[in-house]
Design an enzyme around this catalytic site. Structure first.
Site, mmCIF file in Angstrom:
data_model
loop_
_atom_site.group_PDB
_atom_site.id
_atom_site.type_symbol
_atom_site.label_atom_id
_atom_site.label_comp_id
_atom_site.label_asym_id
_atom_site.label_seq_id
_atom_site.Cartn_x
_atom_site.Cartn_y
_atom_site.Cartn_z
ATOM 1 N N GLU A 96 19.363 30.913 -8.939
ATOM 2 C CA GLU A 96 19.129 32.334 -9.143
ATOM 3 C C GLU A 96 17.695 32.614 -9.579
ATOM 4 O O GLU A 96 17.089 31.837 -10.323
ATOM 5 C CB GLU A 96 20.131 32.872 -10.170
ATOM 6 C CG GLU A 96 21.569 32.682 -9.696
ATOM 7 C CD GLU A 96 22.617 33.235 -10.638
ATOM 8 O OE1 GLU A 96 23.800 33.177 -10.288
ATOM 9 O OE2 GLU A 96 22.267 33.730 -11.730
ATOM 10 N N CYS A 345 19.157 36.551 -19.948
ATOM 11 C CA CYS A 345 18.791 35.203 -20.381
ATOM 12 C C CYS A 345 20.025 34.417 -20.795
ATOM 13 O O CYS A 345 20.846 34.890 -21.573
ATOM 14 C CB CYS A 345 17.818 35.304 -21.556
ATOM 15 S SG CYS A 345 17.219 33.714 -22.135
#
Length: 382
Positions: A96, A345
């Site tokens: 990703e 994150c």
């Protein structure tokens, strides 16, 4: 995605490697610059579209080379403007890439491995196990894909991507040569022309490679700290058992000192409710970083299924930040972005094929030792 043609992938070649390639096919070195501009400035993957390259050379390139980035599986856009690409690499795994627009800049978060060997307990990537290193073409290919998606060329103004952070899936320093090559292309004016201060490599702490990094490239360094003492960090970031905090911070200080120019280390610290977010942890952190030139980025934990951790309350986050501020530290709290598309994150998962068993995840770390890795051949960067 597997290269069965035997052709060299020009996407992952640095300028010196590109020049060597053209010499190897009997052409002048200046052709490297022409072709790199077509690839990286204009997103071209078809030699026939290179109008300032003669027909004979285009035919020669068709026979011996290709321009092949990762396969885009999906692109999602968050309500806050964050974008996430899922791309498939040669191993069959998906990784990703995330773009975060904020305050007049655009930061691209790039992956370096399919999965991760380090098994940090609060990171969803680590739960996937480790599959493979990405090639330099697969790493820079993420920038190439994002740049093409925005329909932009890397002009010095009005560019969509102003910063690149090696903070996606994987530990960049365990894929050293390919990551360095990709960062060189990012900063090259024939590539993306991004300032060395705006390319950041984040590491969990592979000490020998921090020292080697300072010898070969000038980029900003971020340390995934996440704990202020060895006992806790051994639990959260297992590589700490091999490279404890005193050894790790000494290496980081050497790196920053070598770069000079008033450079500082970025400290990343994921706040976990009841685990590392208490006042005593802040006090320990203040003592630990007393002589480290740094800025601190606090990251409230972004939940994922079965993690076993929770995000602290806003009051706990502010309290931790205030304690560090009062001690004189430059501290920011990272705003959670893209969590509605699992792009925040610690949430990057991808799809890691043929996942290794947990007991095998440390092989790369154990084998690393204290010796710097030998550079890989450019041919392995396809």
């Amino acid at each position: 995605m597997t290269n069965t043609t035997g052709k060299i992938n020009l996407l992952g070649l640095t300028q010196p490697e590109m020049e060597q390639f053209f010499e190897s096919i009997g052409e002048k070195r200046f052709r490297a610059g022409q072709v790199m501009k077509w690839i990286h400035h204009f997103g071209v993957d078809d030699f026939a579209a290179m109008t300032n390259v003669g027909k004979a050379l285009r035919e020669k390139l068709e026979a011996s080379a290709e321009i092949r980035g990762p396969e885009v599986v999906s692109e999602n856009i968050s309500a806050d403007g964050t974008r996430k690409w899922v791309v498939r690499v040669a191993s069959g795994s998906c990784v990703e890439t995330v773009y975060i627009p904020q305050n007049g800049r655009g930061t691209l978060c790039v992956s370096s491995q399919a999965g991760c060997a380090l098994d940090c307990s609060f990171c969803s990537t680590g739960k996937q196990g480790f599959n493979s290193d990405l090639t330099s073409a697969e790493i820079i290919g993420q920038v190439w894909i994002a740049n093409k998606s925005f329909g932009t060329v890397p002009a010095k103004i009005d560019r969509a991507i102003t910063n690149v952070v090696m903070m996606g899936m994987g530990e960049p320093l365990l894929n050293f040569d390919n990551v360095v090559s990709a960062m060189q292309i990012m900063m090259d004016d024939l590539g993306y022309g991004i300032s060395k201060r705006k390319v950041t490599l984040s590491t969990s702490g592979v000490v020998p490679m921090i020292d080697k990094l300072a010898e070969v490239i000038d980029v900003s360094l971020a340390l995934s700290l996440h704990a202020p003492n060895d006992e806790l960090r051994n639990q959260l970031v297992p590589i700490n058992k091999k490279y404890p905090l005193d050894m790790l911070l000494a290496a980081c200080k050497r790196y920053v000192a070598k770069l000079g120019e008033k450079r500082v280390l970025t400290i990343e610290y994921t706040l976990l409710k009841g685990v590392n977010d208490q006042p005593e942890h802040a006090e320990q952190m203040i003592a630990l970083l007393a002589d480290v030139p740094c800025k601190i980025n606090l990251i409230p934990f972004n939940p994922f299924p079965f993690s076993g951790y929770e995000r602290p309350s806003n009051n706990a986050i502010r309290r931790f930040q205030d304690l560090l501020h009062k001690a004189g530290h430059n501290v920011t709290v990272r705003t959670t972005r893209g969590d509605d598309i699992d792009a925040a994150c610690g949430q990057l998962v991808g799809q890691v094929m043929d996942r290794t068993r947990r007991s095998e995840r440390y092989i790369a770390v154990r084998q690393l030792g204290s010796e710097a890795q030998e550079p890989r051949a450019a041919a392995n960067r396809n």
